[in-house]
Design an enzyme around this catalytic site. Structure first.
Site, short mmCIF file in Angstrom:
data_model
loop_
_atom_site.label_atom_id
_atom_site.label_comp_id
_atom_site.label_asym_id
_atom_site.label_seq_id
_atom_site.Cartn_x
_atom_site.Cartn_y
_atom_site.Cartn_z
N SER A 84 6.71 2.09 0.68
CA SER A 84 6.56 1.92 -1.12
C SER A 84 7.49 2.51 -1.26
CB SER A 84 4.94 1.88 -1.79
OG SER A 84 5.05 3.33 -1.03
N SER A 85 7.98 3.49 -1.28
CA SER A 85 8.92 4.22 -2.38
C SER A 85 10.32 3.76 -2.11
CB SER A 85 8.77 5.78 -1.77
OG SER A 85 9.18 5.61 -0.40
N ALA A 86 11.29 2.79 -0.73
CA ALA A 86 11.85 2.56 -0.80
C ALA A 86 12.35 1.28 -1.71
CB ALA A 86 12.19 2.25 1.26
N PRO B 204 0.87 -1.07 -0.35
CA PRO B 204 -0.33 0.25 -0.08
C PRO B 204 0.73 1.40 -0.20
CG PRO B 204 0.29 -0.91 2.43
CD PRO B 204 0.69 -2.06 1.04
N GLY C 78 3.16 4.04 5.45
CA GLY C 78 4.57 3.14 6.46
C GLY C 78 4.67 2.19 5.95
N ASP D 79 14.62 2.73 5.71
CA ASP D 79 13.74 1.85 4.45
C ASP D 79 14.43 1.55 4.20
OD1 ASP D 79 11.76 3.14 6.40
OD2 ASP D 79 10.16 3.65 4.88
O1 PMV Z 1 6.94 7.39 6.37
P1 PMV Z 1 8.03 6.18 6.10
O2 PMV Z 1 7.04 4.20 6.79
O3 PMV Z 1 8.61 6.11 5.48
O4 PMV Z 1 8.64 5.87 7.58
C1 PMV Z 1 9.31 7.04 7.95
C2 PMV Z 1 9.70 7.25 8.87
C3 PMV Z 1 10.89 8.29 9.55
O5 PMV Z 1 11.79 7.73 10.73
C4 PMV Z 1 9.42 8.95 10.27
C5 PMV Z 1 11.80 9.27 9.21
C6 PMV Z 1 12.81 8.05 8.21
O6 PMV Z 1 13.16 9.24 7.15
O7 PMV Z 1 13.47 7.48 8.71
#
Ligand code: PMV
Length: 288
Positions: free
Chosen positions: A87-89, A80, A84, A131
């Site tokens: 998905s982009s990573a 999804p 969180g 990520d």
């Molecule tokens: O929203 P996500 O799953 O990409 O998580 C971000 C995690 C943070 O610690 C808020 C930002 C980061 O770059 O680690």
């Protein structure tokens, strides 16, 4: 040439989000969902012929990794977006792996990480790299941003699972990270405490009661640093009332998802269903 495929895994952050941006440790694991990029030769300009990911920044991400000529690209994903789950990573990892396969190269984890991070920056301004590390390496990782980068596999089998509960709204990671930055230094003690708590979780990983209590404390610290919201807190309360050992937001917050630590997922899944909330279990530690 036959088509080549690159894969990147989705992830869940167990604890340490936001504090990880400031050099504290975080714990995260890959899940059994992924993004796959398939490339094969074609005449003329590169063409994205089929994609489960639709995002205005997608072409910029492809440009960062793939030649502009001579390829057909297809993207498959069951992750999804904006929830969180990385998905982009996963896309960044899949792209750099596809490029390496195209070149017939076998880069190290560190080399792939260095190539994938700028792709992740296309989507998020200042990512910690957590990520991307999990998307590339898989498994369960203790991560600290560099230099020197630490992405240490956590070799432990745990008697608990995670239920993911979805607020149904995407949080904006870049805005949430910027919001945290703007509240410093007043929240620095809370960020420090999150970092210390991550190391406590690492020390108690096989104990669902101890880890659950620490995740609850992590949630209240995330509330203090201003990234939680009423929808998240409703799902946290729902999961705890249904018997979860602990629950917290996972990822950037501001919507997104909540994770609940459980030994039996059924009561939390049932309570979520009864409340009309999308919920599912995520298997820990997908392999790349
Ligand atoms: O929203 P996500 O799953 O990409 O998580 C971000 C995690 C943070 O610690 C808020 C930002 C980061 O770059 O680690």
């Amino acid at each position: 040439m036959t088509p080549v495929v690159g894969r990147g895994l989705g992830k869940l952050i167990l604890c340490g989000e936001h504090a990880v941006v400031y050099g504290h440790a975080a714990l995260a694991f890959a899940v059994d969902r992924a993004t796959e990029v398939t490339v094969e030769p074609r005449a003329g300009r590169r063409a994205l012929t089929d994609s489960d990911v639709s995002d205005p920044r997608l072409e910029a991400a492809l440009d960062a990794v793939l030649p502009a000529e001579g390829l057909t690209v297809r993207i498959r994903s069951d992750l999804p977006v904006g929830r969180g789950m990385g998905s982009s990573a996963a896309l960044a990892a899949a792209l750099v792996r596809a490029r390496a396969a195209l070149d017939g190269a076998r880069p190290t984890f560190e080399a792939l990480f260095e190539r994938a991070l700028p792709v992740e920056r296309v989507f998020h301004g200042n990512p910690s790299g957590l990520d991307v590390a999990v998307a590339l390496r898989g498994g369960f990782l203790l991560y600290r941003r560099g230099p020197p980068l630490q992405a240490v596999p956590v070799e432990v089998s745990v008697p608990w699972q995670v239920v993911v509960l979805d607020t149904g709204r995407a949080g904006n990671t870049a805005d949430l990270v910027a919001g945290v930055a703007s509240r410093r230094p007043a929240i620095d003690a809370a960020l420090e405490r999150i970092g210390a708590l991550v190391l406590d979780v690492r020390a108690h990983l096989p104990d669902p009661v101890a880890v659950g209590a620490l995740l609850d404390e992590n949630q209240s610290l995330l509330e203090q640093i201003g990234v939680s919201d009423p929808d998240i807190e409703r799902l946290v309360a729902l999961a705890r009332a249904a018997g979860a050992h602990g629950a917290k937001l996972s990822g950037a917050g501001g919507g997104g998802i909540v994770i609940a630590l459980v030994t039996d997922p059924e009561p939390v899944l049932r309570a979520a269903r009864a409340a009309g909330v999308t919920a599912f279990t995520a298997a820990i530690g997908g392999a790349p």
